[in-house]
Enzyme design. Structure first.
Site, short mmCIF file in Angstrom:
data_model
loop_
_atom_site.label_atom_id
_atom_site.label_comp_id
_atom_site.label_asym_id
_atom_site.label_seq_id
_atom_site.Cartn_x
_atom_site.Cartn_y
_atom_site.Cartn_z
N CYS A 1 0.13 3.72 2.78
CA CYS A 1 0.63 3.17 4.05
C CYS A 1 2.12 3.45 4.20
CB CYS A 1 0.38 1.66 4.11
SG CYS A 1 -1.35 1.18 4.05
N CYS B 1 0.84 -1.21 0.00
CA CYS B 1 0.00 0.00 0.00
C CYS B 1 0.87 1.26 0.00
CB CYS B 1 -0.90 -0.05 1.23
SG CYS B 1 -1.76 1.47 1.63
#
Length: 109
Positions: free
Chosen positions: A32, A29
């Protein structure tokens, strides 16, 4: 370095009276990865006030489902076993700390 935590450790940790900030994330991600240094900084700077842990959603699907995490990154703050704050997406340190301060009544000055 912030501890990457698993289901059985997580369940006992969040029951603490000391607040726990959980970063639900995945390695793949991009947002993230952008948030990760912010969470590391927060974990180091505010460890006297609350615990900070990381929950890999790919390795912990039960926790992801149990807490209704449908988008990552997701930050969940727990106190005494109860979720008291949820934030999604990339956030600034200032915004995260402001929200935690509001929910816990702590001043982090």
């Amino acid at each position: 370095m912030i501890q990457n935590i698993r289901k059985n450790e997580f369940e006992s940790l969040i029951k603490s009276s000391k607040p726990v900030l959980a970063d639900f994330y995945a390695e793949w991600c991009s947002p993230c990865r952008m948030l990760s240094p912010v969470i590391e900084e927060i974990g180091d700077k505010y460890k006297a006030y609350f615990e900070t842990v990381k929950v890999n959603v790919d390795e912990n699907p039960e926790l992801t489902e149990r807490y209704g995490v449908s988008g990552i990154p997701a930050l969940l703050l727990f106190k005494d076993g109860n979720e008291i704050l949820r934030m999604s997406g990339v956030q600034t340190e200032e915004r995260i700390i402001s929200e935690i301060s509001e929910k816990t009544g702590e001043s982090f000055v």
